[in-house]
Design a protein around this motif. Structure first.
Motif, PDB file in Angstrom:
ATOM      1  N   ARG A 199      -4.529  -4.104   0.542  1.00 54.30           N
ATOM      2  CA  ARG A 199      -3.588  -3.467  -0.371  1.00 54.30           C
ATOM      3  C   ARG A 199      -2.303  -4.280  -0.531  1.00 54.30           C
ATOM      4  NH1 ARG A 199      -4.731   3.015   0.586  1.00 54.30           N
ATOM      5  NH2 ARG A 199      -6.827   2.850  -0.255  1.00 54.30           N
ATOM      6  N   ASP A 208       0.345   4.436   1.515  1.00 55.73           N
ATOM      7  CA  ASP A 208       0.944   5.350   0.537  1.00 55.73           C
ATOM      8  C   ASP A 208       2.462   5.162   0.495  1.00 55.73           C
ATOM      9  OD1 ASP A 208      -1.465   6.482  -0.267  1.00 55.73           O
ATOM     10  OD2 ASP A 208      -0.718   8.535  -0.145  1.00 55.73           O
ATOM     11  N   ASP A 257      -4.063   4.027   6.173  1.00 57.57           N
ATOM     12  CA  ASP A 257      -4.082   5.020   5.098  1.00 57.57           C
ATOM     13  C   ASP A 257      -2.662   5.527   4.852  1.00 57.57           C
ATOM     14  OD1 ASP A 257      -5.172   6.892   3.231  1.00 57.57           O
ATOM     15  OD2 ASP A 257      -4.855   8.433   4.745  1.00 57.57           O
ATOM     16  N   ARG A 259      -5.959  -3.191   6.061  1.00 58.27           N
ATOM     17  CA  ARG A 259      -6.329  -1.964   6.791  1.00 58.27           C
ATOM     18  C   ARG A 259      -7.787  -2.042   7.201  1.00 58.27           C
ATOM     19  NH1 ARG A 259      -7.017   3.753   3.389  1.00 58.27           N
ATOM     20  NH2 ARG A 259      -8.309   4.799   4.940  1.00 58.27           N
TER      21      ARG A 259
END
Ligand code: IPM
Ligand code: MN
Length: 355
Positions: free
Chosen positions: A105, A251, A247, A131
Motif C-alpha cells: 500500500r 487506513d 490493516d 503488510r
C-alpha cells in the motif's frame, strides 16, 4: 506476435463496477500506446450473485482466476449480506488461496490534494506499507466454547510462521532497495506485549537485515507508529508489519494521503497471480450516482502494470493522475470533485492519449 496479458476483472458490489469501468478505460488507453494487448475476462461474483445463488467463490472461478496474469477487483460488500461472509468467503479466501502474501500500500500525497495534517506537503508524505497478507489474526485460528451462555469463551489466535514472516520481511527489504529513496525500512510490531509473535518478527527482521547492509533499519511499536505517522510522516520510507497492524495503519495512512478515494493496494504473490484494488469499500449509498472518485481504482491499475513488469505503462497512468489531481479536481472526496466518476476517467484518459 505481441505480448498479451489476460486480466481477470471482478467489478463486485456497490460502486465497484463504476470505478472499475474507469480503470478499464485507462487500461485500454494505455494498451493502445503500448506493444502489448489486454484481454479481459469478467467475473460476476460478489454480494448480488451470493444473494441470488448462495455461491460465494466457486472452485471453477478460483481455477480460472489462477490461470490469468492478474486480477483487477472493484469492491466487495453488500448491505443485505451479514458482515464477514463476503469479506472472508471472497476477498480473504482469494488472498489465501492464491498465496498473495504481500499487501502493498503506497502512501503518497499528490500535489493538489488536501491532507488533514497541518503544514505537511507532498515531500513529507511519500512512503510504502508492506503488510503481511495471509497469516496473523487473519488466519482464522481460534474458536468459541459455550457460545451464548454466561460461561462463553472466545479465542482468536495470531498465527506467525517463520516462513511467512521471513518471506514478507525479505520482500520489504528488496522493495526498499528497488525503491531507492531513503533506503530505510521500519518494522512495526509490539515487542513490549506480544512477546511471542513480535519476538519472531523482530529476530527475523534483524537476521534478514544482515543481507542488506545498505538499508537502514528502524523499529516502532504499532501504537507509536500511529503517533509518528500523524506528527512526522516524513520519517518513513518503507514500513513492514503483520496483517492486523497493517490493516489498521493503512487506513490511517490512506487518510493522510487524502482519503480512500485515492488509496490503492496490491495483494501480491511475487511468484504467482496478484490482485489489485482500490482500498475503499463498496460505498452502497453512492451506488450508481457517479459521484465516487475513480482515482484509487486507476492507481490500482498503475500498480498492476508495475507488477506485470510494464513500468512505462505504469508511469503514463501516474502522470495522468498527477495532472488531473493537480489541475482539474476541486476535491478528491465523493461528490465534491467538480466532475462525475466517468468525467474524471475521461480526463485521465485524454491526458494519457496526449503524452
Ligand atoms: C482491507 C479490508 C479487508 C481487510 C476487509 C474487507 C476484510 O479492510 O483490505 O484492508 O481487513 O483486510
Ligand atoms: Mn482494511
Amino acid at each position: 506476435m505481441s505480448k498479451q496479458y489476460n486480466i481477470s476483472v471482478i467489478p463486485g458490489d456497490g460502486t465497484g463496477p463504476e470505478v472499475v469501468e474507469e480503470g478499464l478505460k485507462i487500461l485500454n488507453a494505455v494498451a493502445e500506446k503500448s506493444n502489448f494487448s489486454l484481454n479481459f475476462r469478467h467475473y460476476n461474483i460478489g454480494g448480488d450473485h451470493y444473494l441470488k445463488t448462495g455461491e460465494i467463490l466457486p472452485d471453477s472461478v478460483v481455477e480460472s482466476l489462477a490461470e490469468s496474469d492478474a486480477i483487477y477487483i472493484g469492491a466487495i460488500g453488500h448491505p443485505d449480506v451479514k458482515p464477514g461472509i463476503l469479506e472472508k468467503g471472497l476477498l480473504l479466501n482469494l488472498r489465501a488461496l492464491l498465496d498473495q502474501y504481500i499487501n502493498l500500500r503506497p502512501v503518497k500525497l499528490y500535489e493538489g490534494v488536501d491532507t488533514p495534517l497541518k503544514n505537511k506537503k507532498p515531500e513529507d508524505i511519500d512512503f510504502v506499507i508492506v503488510r503481511e497478507n495471509t497469516e496473523g489474526l487473519y488466519a482464522g485460528a481460534g474458536g468459541c466454547l459455550k457460545r451464548g451462555t454466561i460461561d462463553e469463551v472466545a479465542v482468536q489466535e495470531s498465527i506467525n510462521t517463520r516462513k511467512g514472516v521471513e518471506r514478507c520481511i525479505r520482500y520489504a527489504f528488496e522493495y526498499c532497495q528497488k525503491r531507492n529513496k531513503e533506503k530505510k525500512l521500519t518494522l512495526c510490531a509490539k515487542t513490549n506485549v506480544l512477546t511471542y509473535a513480535s519476538d519472531l518478527w523482530e529476530r527475523t527482521f534483524y537476521l534478514v537485515a544482515k543481507e542488506y547492509p545498505d538499508i537502514e533499519t528502524d523499529y516502532a511499536h504499532v501504537d507509536a507508529i500511529c503517533m509518528w505517522m500523524v506528527k512526522n510522516p516524513e520519517w518513513f520510507d518503507v514500513i513492514v508489519t503483520d496483517n492486523m497492524f497493517g490493516d489498521i495503519i493503512t487506513d490511517l495512512a490512506a487518510m493522510i494521503q487524502g482519503g480512500l478515494g485515492i488509496a490503492a493496494g496490491g495483494n501480491i504473490n511475487p511468484d504467482g497471480i496478484s490482485m489489485f484494488e482500490p482500498i475503499g469499500g463498496s460505498a452502497p449509498k453512492y451506488t450508481g450516482k457517479q459521484v465516487i472518485n475513480p482515482i484509487a481504482a486507476i492507481l490500482a491499475a498503475q500498480m498492476m502494470f508495475e507488477t506485470l513488469g510494464e513500468p512505462q505503462a505504469a508511469s503514463w497512468i501516474e502522470q495522468g493522475v498527477i495532472k488531473v489531481l493537480r489541475d482539474d479536481l476541486k476535491d478528491v472526496a465523493a461528490g465534491r470533485m467538480g466532475y462525475t466518476t466517468g468525467e474524471v476517467g475521461d480526463l485521465v484518459k485524454a491526458y494519457i492519449e496526449g503524452l
